[in-house]
Design a protein around this motif. Sequence first.
Motif: not given
Length: 351
Positions: A279, A283, A285, A288
């Motif tokens: 994950r 990403t 972000d 996150t």
Amino acid sequence: MLIGEVSRRCGVSTRMLRHYDTLGLVEPTGRTSGGYREYSADDIRRLFHVESLRTLGLSLSETKRALDDPDFTPADLVGDLIRHTRRRIAAEEELLGRLERVDAASPAEWDDVLGIVTLLHALESESAARRQQAVLAQSGTTSLPVEALVQAILSEDDPNVAGALQWSLTRVAGRGLAELAVGLDADEIAVRRRATTAIAEIHTPEATAHLGRALADPDVTIRGLAALALGSRGHLDSMHALVEMVVEGRRDVEAAEVLGRLTTVAPSADDVASALQDRLGNTEDVSTRLRITQALAEIPGTAARQALERLTQDGDRTIASTAAAIVNLQDRGRSRRREGSDGRRNAFQGD
């Protein structure tokens, strides 16, 4: 026909027939030479009409009006009777339900009955403080109406009252679980959330199975509640949901802690670290990525450590410094454990 015979044939007491006469509801047409009431066929017919209307719930005055007022329209009165009857039936059903709840608690003494009735009344109060106080006031020896407690849990908005209800339900050693599980299939999300929260407090194989169902609920909050409970019990099915909670920032700190505990039960720590890293790589972000970095601190093993070391070189300064701080804390912890181990070894050798 004299009054005694009318009473025998029609099943109406002579006292009531005299009362009807006094009200002008059923007046005998004639009198005998001795002054006794004498009823004609029309009088008997009217008496049957009176008794029929009374079976519908009409009062005596309403019955007289229905028979004597030419402008009377029965529709409105019948409608009122229907509404009145429905209210009466609802009240009777409520009483029946209360009696069944008292009976289900198997009270041994009248004090138990009075305590249960007091609790049931309090649970209907609009005051959250009164509801909570009534639940907490139950003594350890009092029988509890489990069904009523479950219904209250599934409808309670106040978190303090809900907590008291759940505490009370734990006293009955898993009873009420089947009723709580019904709440998992409710259309209302709020009811399903309350059911999941309550079931999470029950530590039995049956409760765990119900939480497995909740893990597939379309509501993310319910899935999260189930995942935290299942992960704490070492169930691997919760791992994906827990990782999602970290990624999405939903109770991510708790989810990371449960992931760390989960590694001690079954999948390898490297499997959890790998799921988090996947994950991380998908990403950009920063928030996150920071949550995932912090979650890796809870995961033991080589894979998580290596991922943190790589993150110390991350292009984002916050992530890099966070990873570096975690690595330093881990190193200091290892040093203290090593020193403690060496101290114990030296002490043993000295002996």
